[in-house]
Design a protein around this motif. Structure first.
Motif, PDB file in Angstrom:
ATOM      1  N   THR A  74       0.784  -1.235   0.000  1.00 29.71           N
ATOM      2  CA  THR A  74       0.000   0.000   0.000  1.00 29.71           C
ATOM      3  C   THR A  74       0.820   1.291   0.000  1.00 29.71           C
ATOM      4  O   THR A  74       0.247   2.372   0.173  1.00 29.71           O
ATOM      5  CB  THR A  74      -0.941  -0.004   1.221  1.00 29.71           C
ATOM      6  OG1 THR A  74      -0.169  -0.168   2.423  1.00 29.71           O
ATOM      7  CG2 THR A  74      -1.956  -1.129   1.128  1.00 29.71           C
ATOM      8  N   HIS A 128       0.998   0.155  -4.668  1.00 29.45           N
ATOM      9  CA  HIS A 128       0.696   1.587  -4.668  1.00 29.45           C
ATOM     10  C   HIS A 128       1.978   2.316  -5.044  1.00 29.45           C
ATOM     11  O   HIS A 128       2.864   2.503  -4.223  1.00 29.45           O
ATOM     12  CB  HIS A 128       0.210   2.025  -3.287  1.00 29.45           C
ATOM     13  CG  HIS A 128      -0.200   3.465  -3.219  1.00 29.45           C
ATOM     14  ND1 HIS A 128      -0.625   4.055  -2.057  1.00 29.45           N
ATOM     15  CD2 HIS A 128      -0.265   4.447  -4.167  1.00 29.45           C
ATOM     16  CE1 HIS A 128      -0.927   5.317  -2.276  1.00 29.45           C
ATOM     17  NE2 HIS A 128      -0.698   5.580  -3.549  1.00 29.45           N
ATOM     18  N   ARG A 155      -2.215   1.276  -7.967  1.00 22.90           N
ATOM     19  CA  ARG A 155      -2.637   2.647  -7.709  1.00 22.90           C
ATOM     20  C   ARG A 155      -1.455   3.539  -8.089  1.00 22.90           C
ATOM     21  O   ARG A 155      -0.351   3.378  -7.580  1.00 22.90           O
ATOM     22  CB  ARG A 155      -2.988   2.807  -6.222  1.00 22.90           C
ATOM     23  CG  ARG A 155      -3.205   4.249  -5.723  1.00 22.90           C
ATOM     24  CD  ARG A 155      -4.459   4.879  -6.271  1.00 22.90           C
ATOM     25  NE  ARG A 155      -5.584   3.982  -6.280  1.00 22.90           N
ATOM     26  CZ  ARG A 155      -6.298   3.629  -5.182  1.00 22.90           C
ATOM     27  NH1 ARG A 155      -5.987   4.119  -3.990  1.00 22.90           N
ATOM     28  NH2 ARG A 155      -7.331   2.803  -5.287  1.00 22.90           N
ATOM     29  N   SER A 215      -7.478   7.604  -3.096  1.00 24.72           N
ATOM     30  CA  SER A 215      -6.494   7.753  -2.018  1.00 24.72           C
ATOM     31  C   SER A 215      -5.793   9.093  -2.095  1.00 24.72           C
ATOM     32  O   SER A 215      -5.490   9.603  -3.170  1.00 24.72           O
ATOM     33  CB  SER A 215      -5.468   6.611  -2.040  1.00 24.72           C
ATOM     34  OG  SER A 215      -4.692   6.638  -3.212  1.00 24.72           O
ATOM     35  N   SER A 257      -0.713   2.361   6.656  1.00 19.23           N
ATOM     36  CA  SER A 257       0.240   1.527   5.920  1.00 19.23           C
ATOM     37  C   SER A 257       1.505   1.376   6.750  1.00 19.23           C
ATOM     38  O   SER A 257       2.288   2.321   6.899  1.00 19.23           O
ATOM     39  CB  SER A 257       0.566   2.167   4.558  1.00 19.23           C
ATOM     40  OG  SER A 257       1.490   1.391   3.843  1.00 19.23           O
ATOM     41  N   LEU A 356      -6.620   0.601   0.037  1.00 22.71           N
ATOM     42  CA  LEU A 356      -6.600   1.246  -1.277  1.00 22.71           C
ATOM     43  C   LEU A 356      -8.004   1.465  -1.855  1.00 22.71           C
ATOM     44  O   LEU A 356      -8.131   1.979  -2.973  1.00 22.71           O
ATOM     45  CB  LEU A 356      -5.781   0.400  -2.259  1.00 22.71           C
ATOM     46  CG  LEU A 356      -4.294   0.263  -1.941  1.00 22.71           C
ATOM     47  CD1 LEU A 356      -3.620  -0.635  -2.974  1.00 22.71           C
ATOM     48  CD2 LEU A 356      -3.601   1.617  -1.876  1.00 22.71           C
TER      49      LEU A 356
END
Length: 451
Positions: A74, A128, A155, A215, A257, A356
């Motif tokens: 993440t 991420h 992401r 996010s 995270s 996420l």
């Protein structure tokens, strides 16, 4: 940008029956299957059962393997994955950020492709990309193309590295990137923002919310902007954070995270899972992060071991070794009040999806979700092929990236029988090394190999 490397999107999304695996679905309604089948068609999970007909699907023999959702990390500065061998601590790492100005778009592509390849090989199916070094649209498109070509779910956290002339990430960058991802992102890559300066904090939060981005991830002083925090925020790290801030994060629904590899290697502290929980953060809002692979490697198994070890140290409240080993077990509670391996698997899969905002898409094995799956061998020497052993214990206590036999993302096999597919691994490694050397030459950064 010229790219002649193989791309994962050339691989098919076929019909596959994964047969005879020990299945950890991470879905409480379905539970575990000691032996079961999963049917995948067109990128989606169609059915999960003890036995399914193959019909027109290709049968994948998964006997002796554990089938589980792919790992979801993440928070990862993927752009500096090629700095390996250059620093050993926090001051050295942050000093290297001056290299950002010496990157070309090709270097951005090489770094992201290199990082994503390592991730897939280790069983990470979603990342991420915390991209805090973008100077212009060309850099951003190079990174986005690398994510698309790799086949990983991602992401794209869009951000600028702070410097005196830095500008805010606003509509002028968000809108074109959303359009590009809509056309080229293969429905696997979406957009968030990462914020690295308080100067543009309000502008960037407003822009992210205006476009419904899932996010908002800050690496900035929050003291003057606490009123802006909300459930789409991701708070990283955590060691040394005051209880009052942890309680505010919990009240605002901020996601967490943890950084088990990097916080420990720089001496910042163990991942404070128990402190987050004690201050009201729900367990399902906490995931794990790769963070930086300049000083560590991608190893979700080691990350889980570090988190569970830190949690148990906190739960023992300073008890001595003798006290701990002489304490009798509690027959009424087989966990003896300790954080357990299954919780770590949830944190590294389904929790990560929730952090996420992707829990409806991935993170567990259930009909209707996308097929982001991994098969882990139990026949390797560090594991043990016993049908009734506790699979969660094995994975968390003994698992290694080398045990990841098969990786599927969005219904495509990106790794099979231990071999990466849809990618020229040697070419990716050589491109990363070339960029490493070229960036250092441009920036006139050496390496002290005598330390």
């Amino acid at each position: 940008m010229n790219n002649d490397q193989a791309v994962a999107t050339d691989l098919p999304r076929g019909a596959y029956l994964i047969r005879g695996a020990r299945i950890l679905t991470m879905d409480p309604a379905i539970g575990d299957l000691a032996r079961g089948d999963v049917l995948v068609r067109g990128g989606a999970i169609v059915a999960v059962a003890e036995e399914l007909p193959a019909d027109d699907a290709e049968v994948i023999d998964a006997a002796g393997m554990i089938l589980m959702p792919g790992f979801i990390e993440t928070h990862w500065h993927m752009w500096n994955s090629i700095w390996r061998g250059l620093s050993h601590d926090a001051p050295g790492y942050f000093a290297l950020h001056r290299l950002a100005g010496s990157y070309t778009a090709e270097d951005h592509y090489a770094a992201i492709r290199y990082a994503a390849t390592e991730a897939i090989n280790a069983g990470v199916t979603t990342c991420h990309n915390w991209s805090n070094a973008l100077r212009n649209t060309e850099d951003a498109l190079a990174q986005a193309q690398a994510l698309a070509d790799s086949g990983i779910r991602a992401r794209f956290g869009y951000g600028h590295l702070p410097h005196p002339g830095s500008t805010a990430v606003d509509d002028g960058e968000i809108v074109p990137m959303l359009e590009w991802l809509g056309q080229h992102g293969d429905e696997r890559i979406d957009l968030g923002v990462v914020i690295h300066t308080t100067q543009h904090f309000v502008t960037e939060v407003e822009a992210a919310r205006r476009h419904g981005l899932k996010s908002i991830a800050p690496h900035a002083d929050l003291s003057q902007v606490l009123h802006l925090l909300g459930p789409e925020f991701i708070f990283t790290h955590g060691p040394g954070t005051p209880d009052q801030l942890l309680q505010l994060l919990a009240a605002r629904g901020v996601k967490i995270s943890l950084c088990p590899s990097t916080d420990t290697i720089i001496g910042a502290g163990l991942p404070p899972l128990i402190r987050f929980l004690e201050n009201g953060v729900p367990f399902h809002d906490i995931g794990f992060s790769v963070d930086v692979t300049a000083q560590t490697c991608v190893d979700p198994f080691a990350a889980m071991r570090t988190i569970i070890a830190s949690a148990r140290i906190a739960q023992q409240r300073g008890a001595s070794f003798t006290e701990i080993i002489m304490r009798p077990g509690n027959p009424a509670d087989p966990t003896n009040g300790l954080t357990m391996p299954r919780q770590m698997l949830q944190l590294a899969t389904l929790n990560g999806a929730r952090v996420l905002g992707l829990e409806d898409t991935t993170g567990s094995i259930a009909p209707g979700k996308r097929a982001d799956l991994i098969l882990v061998r139990t026949s390797d020497l560090n594991m043990i092929a016993v049908d009734d052993s506790n699979a969660t214990f094995q994975l968390v206590q003994h698992g290694q990236p080398a045990n990841v036999d098969t990786v599927m993302v969005d219904g495509r096999f990106l790794k099979r029988a231990g071999q990466l597919l849809g990618i020229d691994v040697a070419a990716v490694g050589k491109a990363a090394a070339r960029s490493h050397d070229a960036i250092r030459r441009r920036a006139q950064v050496g390496c002290d190999a005598t330390l």
